[in-house]
Structures are given as structure tokens and as C-alpha cells.
Design an enzyme around this catalytic site. Structure first.
Site, PDB file in Angstrom:
ATOM      1  N   GLU A  79       2.540   4.676   2.369  1.00 24.64           N
ATOM      2  CA  GLU A  79       2.338   3.388   3.041  1.00 24.64           C
ATOM      3  C   GLU A  79       2.693   2.238   2.105  1.00 24.64           C
ATOM      4  O   GLU A  79       3.336   1.264   2.505  1.00 24.64           O
ATOM      5  CB  GLU A  79       0.869   3.229   3.487  1.00 24.64           C
ATOM      6  CG  GLU A  79       0.376   4.307   4.420  1.00 24.64           C
ATOM      7  CD  GLU A  79      -0.267   5.479   3.697  1.00 24.64           C
ATOM      8  OE1 GLU A  79       0.261   5.941   2.665  1.00 24.64           O
ATOM      9  OE2 GLU A  79      -1.303   5.954   4.186  1.00 24.64           O
ATOM     10  N   CYS A 102      -5.407   5.874   3.018  1.00 24.12           N
ATOM     11  CA  CYS A 102      -6.567   5.836   2.123  1.00 24.12           C
ATOM     12  C   CYS A 102      -7.052   4.375   1.999  1.00 24.12           C
ATOM     13  O   CYS A 102      -6.404   3.453   2.511  1.00 24.12           O
ATOM     14  CB  CYS A 102      -6.187   6.391   0.749  1.00 24.12           C
ATOM     15  SG  CYS A 102      -5.182   5.252  -0.217  1.00 24.12           S
ATOM     16  N   CYS A 105      -4.457   1.941   0.338  1.00 26.47           N
ATOM     17  CA  CYS A 105      -3.368   1.570   1.251  1.00 26.47           C
ATOM     18  C   CYS A 105      -3.899   0.688   2.378  1.00 26.47           C
ATOM     19  O   CYS A 105      -3.189  -0.210   2.849  1.00 26.47           O
ATOM     20  CB  CYS A 105      -2.679   2.812   1.808  1.00 26.47           C
ATOM     21  SG  CYS A 105      -1.737   3.679   0.544  1.00 26.47           S
TER      22      CYS A 105
END
Ligand SMILES: Nc1ccn([C@H]2C[C@H](O)[C@@H](COP(=O)(O)O)O2)c(=O)n1
Ligand SMILES: [Zn+2]
EC number: 3.5.4.12
Length: 164
Positions: A79, A102, A105
Site C-alpha cells: 500500500e 496494517c 499503512c
């Protein structure tokens, strides 16, 4: 007669995320991301890998052991790579990602102005990072859409796409 069993937009962009993931050298989890603007143009692609100049034959791909001997302090997530590779402002864009983002990100996604996350796998559901991501996305008003085979038709309808 025209073909009717074509890919939906969501399937099309998720397929690009999966194609990007095939570039990842991570032996355990390959992740791909594809950022799309309001005109349905692809504006960023990424996959998980080490930063430029960091030799992926030298840096570790291990998951366990001494922290500095694992991949975790070094790998750039799909990402973030897609955001860093993007060619325009990401305000109002959608990110397609093969694995739920996560918490690190999630912060970058929110700060970049992306307003929708379409994801497929959520294999780390329930971990602290995953819970933190979901809390931040919820508070920031970022839409979350899980794209699965079952939900695909509903998603098409919700997004106003014609069914076949
Ligand atoms: N949304 C995500 C989650 C993880 N990654 C990357 C980071 C690692 O390269 C790999 C996860 O490794 P694992 O702990 O499953 O062995 O995936 C990402 O790019 N985006
Ligand atoms: Zn991440």
C-alpha cells in the site's frame, strides 16, 4: 451479441493488485495494491519489497528470530509503495489491496486522502495491528469493502454497476 460475463470494475482492479503481488519476492506473503481515481484510472501500483538500493539477496526474508534479522524492519508494504509510486493527488481515490492494510499503512492511506479501501484477504483479523487499522479507518470515515466471491454481486449492486 455482446459478452456479458466480463470482469466488474472491482474484479478488474483487484486483479491488477494480484498481478502486482506477483512481483513480490516475499516467500510467505505477497501483497499487491492498486490505487484508482474517481475516473477509474489507475494512479498507483505497488507490492511488498525492500526499499530501492536494498539488495533483496542481502536483506533477510525471515519471519522469526532476532528482529534485525527478519524482514519486518525493512520491507515496504504494498500500500505504501502504491502511494509513493502514485502519479497524482490521491484525494477521493480508492485503494484495492489483496490483504487488509496494517496500522502503519492505514495511517498513510488516511493521510493521503484515499476514501475507500477494497480488500480481499483479512488473514490477520483480530491482531492488534488489524484492530488499530479498523479503528482509525472508522474514525476517519474511510469506507471498507471486503471483496469476496459471495459479496461480489452485492458490491456490484451497491456501487451501481449493471449486473451482466
Ligand atoms: N497489508 C499488508 C500486510 C503485509 N504486507 C507485507 C509485509 C510483509 O512483506 C508481508 C507479511 O509477511 P507475513 O508476516 O505474512 O509473513 O506482507 C503488506 O505489504 N501489506
Ligand atoms: Zn502495511
Amino acid at each position: 451479441m455482446k459478452r456479458s460475463d466480463v470482469l466488474s470494475w472491482d474484479q478488474y482492479f483487484m486483479a491488477m493488485a494480484h498481478l502486482s503481488a506477483k512481483r513480490s519476492k516475499d516467500p510467505n506473503t505477497q501483497v499487491g495494491a492498486c490505487i484508482v481515481n474517481a475516473q477509474k484510472r489507475v494512479v498507483g501500483l505497488g507490492y511488498n519489497g525492500f526499499p530501492k538500493g536494498c539488495d533483496d539477496d542481502e536483506f533477510p526474508w525471515e519471519r522469526e528470530g532476532e528482529f534485525l534479522n527478519t524482514k519486518y524492519p525493512y520491507v515496504v508494504h504494498a500500500e505504501l509503495n502504491a502511494i509513493l509510486n502514485s502519479i497524482q493527488s490521491l484525494s477521493g481515490c480508492t485503494i484495492y489491496v489483496s490483504l487488509f492494510p496494517c496500522n502503519e499503512c492505514a495511517k498513510a492511506i488516511i493521510q493521503s486522502g484515499i476514501r475507500c479501501v477494497v480488500y480481499e484477504s483479512d488473514k490477520y483479523n483480530g491482531t492488534d495491528e488489524n484492530i488499530a487499522s479498523k479503528k482509525m479507518f472508522r474514525d476517519a470515515g474511510v469506507e471498507l469493502v471486503q471483496l469476496t466471491y459471495q459479496t461480489h454481486v452485492d458490491v456490484q449492486v451497491n456501487r451501481g454497476e449493471k449486473q451482466s
